[in-house]
Write a protein that holds these residues in place. Structure first.
Motif, short mmCIF file in Angstrom:
data_model
loop_
_atom_site.label_atom_id
_atom_site.label_comp_id
_atom_site.label_asym_id
_atom_site.label_seq_id
_atom_site.Cartn_x
_atom_site.Cartn_y
_atom_site.Cartn_z
N PRO A 77 0.83 -1.22 0.00
CA PRO A 77 0.00 0.00 0.00
C PRO A 77 0.86 1.26 0.00
CG PRO A 77 0.06 -0.98 2.19
CD PRO A 77 0.76 -1.94 1.29
N ALA A 78 0.37 2.27 -0.71
CA ALA A 78 1.11 3.53 -0.76
C ALA A 78 1.03 4.28 0.56
CB ALA A 78 0.58 4.40 -1.89
N ASP A 79 -0.09 4.10 1.27
CA ASP A 79 -0.28 4.81 2.54
C ASP A 79 -1.34 4.06 3.35
OD1 ASP A 79 -2.73 5.47 1.27
OD2 ASP A 79 -1.92 7.37 0.55
N ARG A 80 -1.69 4.58 4.51
CA ARG A 80 -2.65 3.91 5.37
C ARG A 80 -4.02 3.85 4.72
NH1 ARG A 80 -3.36 3.11 11.46
NH2 ARG A 80 -5.62 2.90 11.72
N ALA A 81 -4.40 4.89 4.00
CA ALA A 81 -5.72 4.89 3.37
C ALA A 81 -5.83 3.73 2.37
CB ALA A 81 -5.97 6.22 2.67
N GLU A 82 -4.76 3.47 1.61
CA GLU A 82 -4.81 2.36 0.67
C GLU A 82 -4.79 1.02 1.41
OE1 GLU A 82 -3.22 1.37 -3.72
OE2 GLU A 82 -1.64 1.95 -2.30
N ALA A 83 -4.08 0.96 2.53
CA ALA A 83 -4.08 -0.26 3.34
C ALA A 83 -5.49 -0.58 3.82
CB ALA A 83 -3.14 -0.10 4.52
N SER A 98 2.63 -2.55 11.61
CA SER A 98 3.17 -1.74 10.52
C SER A 98 3.18 -2.58 9.25
CB SER A 98 4.59 -1.27 10.85
OG SER A 98 5.15 -0.57 9.78
N THR A 99 2.35 -2.22 8.27
CA THR A 99 2.18 -3.08 7.09
C THR A 99 2.42 -2.36 5.77
OG1 THR A 99 -0.20 -2.60 6.96
CG2 THR A 99 0.47 -4.48 8.32
N LEU A 100 2.93 -1.14 5.80
CA LEU A 100 3.10 -0.42 4.55
C LEU A 100 4.20 -1.03 3.67
CD1 LEU A 100 2.71 3.31 5.64
CD2 LEU A 100 0.98 1.71 4.80
N ASP A 101 5.06 -1.87 4.25
CA ASP A 101 6.11 -2.51 3.46
C ASP A 101 5.75 -3.94 3.10
OD1 ASP A 101 6.25 -3.51 6.05
OD2 ASP A 101 8.43 -3.76 5.98
N TYR A 132 -0.85 -6.63 5.03
CA TYR A 132 -1.01 -7.47 6.23
C TYR A 132 0.17 -8.41 6.34
CZ TYR A 132 -2.21 -11.56 3.37
OH TYR A 132 -2.16 -12.61 2.48
N ASP A 133 0.33 -8.96 7.53
CA ASP A 133 1.38 -9.95 7.79
C ASP A 133 0.76 -11.07 8.60
OD1 ASP A 133 3.53 -11.46 8.61
OD2 ASP A 133 4.81 -9.74 9.08
#
Length: 280
Positions: free
Chosen positions: A169-175, A230-233, A238-239
């Motif tokens: 995701p590019a940012d939290r909103a996309e996540a 923290s899932t942006l990477d 998600y993990d």
């Protein structure tokens, strides 16, 4: 089985240095057994010695120095050519900076080096398998050009969901949008792993697919998960290994594939093609 000198029966300890005149005899004995391995009795006769035990201290010293090999067989001491030198250790190289892949390698008890890799990746939603194969091979070629000396492992993983490749995701909103779309549905995680030993013309490939079944996720669950993790990477935002039970109802296939590296395939390939890398 080669018997270390310390295991030979009746070995006198400590053994004094043999006289200088024995050096020529030592060279002659080593040269002889390199061509014609023999038992101690036969060697004693060759050297004109009445008692085989007179030759034993010299054989012990040569064996301790690695100049000859020794073996007990049928109650006789046989003197042999020296064992071949142990092959030089070949390093295991992981072509990835992913902390999750590195952790999986460590948890499997592997000793390895890390080689960062930066290649242009293909993204073709119509062909997820072709995509991971292409990317794993491209990473492998880039790493092999820099490190021709090691056993090399590279991989590429992607999430495929309803005909689309899902990246990071590019940012939290996309996540949030990602996780909202996964609610109550199933996605597939594909990984291609490329392996090679030094000198291999082409890498071997293994491909793994696992299915991930998501719970029905409400906004509160999604918010709580992203607050904790923290899932942006991470592809798909998600993990499974970090609070994954909040999102995931179950999975089919390899768990470690979902994390990012199918260790069953890695260990199987190493077992058959690079067993020295499994010795820690």
């Amino acid at each position: 089985r080669f018997t270390p000198a310390a295991e030979l029966p009746d070995a006198p300890t400590p053994l004094p240095p043999w006289p200088p005149a024995g050096a020529a005899q030592a060279d002659a004995l080593a040269a002889l057994v390199s061509r014609h391995p023999a038992d101690l009795d036969a060697l004693a006769r060759t050297f004109g010695l009445a008692a085989p035990d007179a030759l034993r201290p010299l054989v012990q010293r040569l064996a301790a120095a690695g100049t000859v090999g020794v073996r007990w067989q049928e109650n006789r001491l046989h003197v042999l050519p020296p064992p071949p030198p142990a092959p030089a250790a070949v390093p295991l190289i992981l072509g990835s900076v992913s902390p999750r892949r590195q952790r999986l390698f460590r948890e499997a008890g592997l000793r390895f080096e890390i080689l960062p890799v930066d290649t242009e990746e293909l993204h073709d939603s119509a062909d997820p398998v072709g995509t991971v194969v292409h990317n794993a091979r491209a990473k492998h070629a880039a790493c092999r050009a820099r490190r021709p000396d090691g056993v090399l492992v590279t991989a590429d993983t992607l999430v495929w969901f309803e005909g689309q490749l899902i990246g990071k995701p590019a940012d939290r909103a996309e996540a949030v949008r990602f996780l909202r779309g996964f609610s109550g549905r199933t996605q597939t995680v594909f990984t291609a792993v490329a392996f090679s030993r030094p000198g291999d013309a082409e890498p071997a490939l293994r491909i793994e697919a696992s299915r991930v079944h998501f719970r029905r996720l409400d906004e509160a669950t999604i918010t709580a998960y992203l607050d904790r993790t923290s899932t942006l990477d991470r592809a798909g935002a998600y993990d499974i290994d970090e609070h994954g039970e909040q999102l995931i109802a179950g999975y089919d296939g390899s768990y470690t594939n979902i994390v990012g590296m199918p260790m069953e395939s890695v260990l199987d390939w190493l077992r058959h093609h690079a067993p020295e890398c499994l010795n820690g």
